[in-house]
Design a protein around this motif. Structure first.
Motif, PDB file in Angstrom:
ATOM      1  N   HIS A  98       0.855  -1.189   0.000  1.00 50.51           N
ATOM      2  CA  HIS A  98       0.000   0.000   0.000  1.00 50.51           C
ATOM      3  C   HIS A  98       0.892   1.239   0.000  1.00 50.51           C
ATOM      4  O   HIS A  98       2.104   1.151   0.201  1.00 50.51           O
ATOM      5  CB  HIS A  98      -0.899   0.032   1.237  1.00 50.51           C
ATOM      6  N   GLN A 121      -0.200   2.164 -15.124  1.00 50.64           N
ATOM      7  CA  GLN A 121      -0.618   0.847 -14.651  1.00 50.64           C
ATOM      8  C   GLN A 121       0.049  -0.215 -15.523  1.00 50.64           C
ATOM      9  O   GLN A 121      -0.224  -0.282 -16.720  1.00 50.64           O
ATOM     10  CB  GLN A 121      -2.150   0.764 -14.752  1.00 50.64           C
ATOM     11  N   THR A 132      -5.816   0.048  -5.556  1.00 53.99           N
ATOM     12  CA  THR A 132      -6.362   1.081  -6.424  1.00 53.99           C
ATOM     13  C   THR A 132      -5.645   2.408  -6.183  1.00 53.99           C
ATOM     14  O   THR A 132      -5.471   2.822  -5.036  1.00 53.99           O
ATOM     15  CB  THR A 132      -7.871   1.263  -6.152  1.00 53.99           C
ATOM     16  N   GLU A 134      -5.944   6.036  -5.878  1.00 51.39           N
ATOM     17  CA  GLU A 134      -7.002   7.006  -5.628  1.00 51.39           C
ATOM     18  C   GLU A 134      -6.388   8.396  -5.586  1.00 51.39           C
ATOM     19  O   GLU A 134      -5.312   8.592  -5.027  1.00 51.39           O
ATOM     20  CB  GLU A 134      -7.721   6.709  -4.307  1.00 51.39           C
ATOM     21  N   ARG A 136      -7.138  12.530  -4.743  1.00 49.39           N
ATOM     22  CA  ARG A 136      -8.027  13.403  -3.962  1.00 49.39           C
ATOM     23  C   ARG A 136      -7.640  14.869  -4.194  1.00 49.39           C
ATOM     24  O   ARG A 136      -6.952  15.485  -3.370  1.00 49.39           O
ATOM     25  CB  ARG A 136      -7.910  13.044  -2.484  1.00 49.39           C
ATOM     26  N   ILE A 141     -12.903  11.918  -3.882  1.00 48.38           N
ATOM     27  CA  ILE A 141     -11.875  10.935  -4.213  1.00 48.38           C
ATOM     28  C   ILE A 141     -12.270  10.273  -5.521  1.00 48.38           C
ATOM     29  O   ILE A 141     -13.406   9.830  -5.682  1.00 48.38           O
ATOM     30  CB  ILE A 141     -11.744   9.873  -3.100  1.00 48.38           C
ATOM     31  N   THR A 142     -11.328  10.230  -6.465  1.00 45.64           N
ATOM     32  CA  THR A 142     -11.568   9.536  -7.738  1.00 45.64           C
ATOM     33  C   THR A 142     -10.576   8.389  -7.865  1.00 45.64           C
ATOM     34  O   THR A 142      -9.479   8.433  -7.309  1.00 45.64           O
ATOM     35  CB  THR A 142     -11.443  10.485  -8.946  1.00 45.64           C
ATOM     36  N   GLN A 143     -10.982   7.386  -8.615  1.00 44.58           N
ATOM     37  CA  GLN A 143     -10.113   6.237  -8.852  1.00 44.58           C
ATOM     38  C   GLN A 143      -9.498   6.352 -10.237  1.00 44.58           C
ATOM     39  O   GLN A 143     -10.190   6.657 -11.210  1.00 44.58           O
ATOM     40  CB  GLN A 143     -10.904   4.937  -8.743  1.00 44.58           C
ATOM     41  N   ARG A 146      -7.768   1.363 -14.114  1.00 41.83           N
ATOM     42  CA  ARG A 146      -6.966   0.173 -13.815  1.00 41.83           C
ATOM     43  C   ARG A 146      -6.558  -0.571 -15.086  1.00 41.83           C
ATOM     44  O   ARG A 146      -5.903  -1.605 -15.007  1.00 41.83           O
ATOM     45  CB  ARG A 146      -7.755  -0.760 -12.900  1.00 41.83           C
ATOM     46  N   THR A 152      -2.060   7.919 -15.722  1.00 44.08           N
ATOM     47  CA  THR A 152      -2.817   8.955 -15.030  1.00 44.08           C
ATOM     48  C   THR A 152      -1.824  10.048 -14.673  1.00 44.08           C
ATOM     49  O   THR A 152      -0.776   9.774 -14.084  1.00 44.08           O
ATOM     50  CB  THR A 152      -3.487   8.389 -13.767  1.00 44.08           C
ATOM     51  N   HIS A 160      -2.853  11.628  -3.021  1.00 46.10           N
ATOM     52  CA  HIS A 160      -3.181  10.363  -3.671  1.00 46.10           C
ATOM     53  C   HIS A 160      -2.656   9.213  -2.817  1.00 46.10           C
ATOM     54  O   HIS A 160      -1.849   9.424  -1.915  1.00 46.10           O
ATOM     55  CB  HIS A 160      -2.612  10.305  -5.097  1.00 46.10           C
ATOM     56  N   THR A 163      -4.434   1.931  -2.392  1.00 44.95           N
ATOM     57  CA  THR A 163      -5.119   1.191  -1.327  1.00 44.95           C
ATOM     58  C   THR A 163      -4.437  -0.163  -1.122  1.00 44.95           C
ATOM     59  O   THR A 163      -3.762  -0.673  -2.015  1.00 44.95           O
ATOM     60  CB  THR A 163      -6.609   0.993  -1.668  1.00 44.95           C
TER      61      THR A 163
END
Length: 183
Positions: A98, A121, A132, A134, A136, A141-143, A146, A152, A160, A163
């Motif tokens: 994480h 990714q 994931t 994420e 902010r 919060i947006t994902q 994947r 991104t 960010h 998770t």
């Protein structure tokens, strides 16, 4: 300003495989260091720097082109260089991989100059659970996508996280474009 931009085909699946194979053949280092001390409660992953792997030089060329395009279309920041080596990270469920909430801008010779963060990714999303990315940019919060090979791109001051992984392994490529300090 747009909070982030996604480019769905930054790398092809074959290029993702090629990059993972190059990294897997080299020694990955514990990335749990924050401020010189081990902080696995903040980050638990293994990393490798692409500057240490000459066969991976093509990655930076590709990312420079994509970042310039995204910057023109969405951010219009004053960018000057990519002074840091691109980083590949491996997060595993076995190690409870994480990376808690953070921004990529801060003190130090490189972090203070970061303007845009680029995360690609590398893994097939079916090969892991959790993990994931994420973002902010405000109270929402947006994902991040994947899909394999998707990039991104977001301002480095944006909070960010990744998770916790609950199954499998997630590989990602991260790099930062630099420029003069924000005013």
């Amino acid at each position: 300003m747009i909070p982030h931009i996604s480019l769905p085909n930054a790398l092809s699946p074959d290029e993702c495989d090629r990059l993972i194979a190059l990294i897997a053949a080299h020694h990955l280092k514990d990335a749990g260091l924050v401020g010189g001390t081990t902080a696995h409660n903040i980050r638990r992953a293994e990393i490798a720097w692409l500057d240490d792997i000459p066969e991976a030089a093509w990655v930076l060329d590709r990312m420079i082109t994509l970042t310039a395009q995204a910057n023109r279309e969405a951010f219009q920041f004053d960018l000057t260089d990519f002074g840091e080596s691109p980083q590949v990270a491996r997060y595993t469920a076995e190690r409870e991989g994480h990376f808690d909430w953070h921004s990529d801008i801060g003190a130090g010779p490189w972090a203070a100059k970061r303007k845009l963060t680029i995360v690609v990714q590398l893994s097939d999303p079916a090969s892991y659970e959790g993990g994931t990315l994420e973002i902010r940019p405000d109270s929402n919060i947006t994902q991040a996508p994947r899909s394999r090979g998707a990039a991104t791109i977001f301002p480095s001051f944006t909070l960010h996280r990744v998770t916790p992984l609950t199954a499998g392994t997630r590989w990602s490529l991260t790099l930062w474009s630099h420029g003069p300090s924000f005013r």
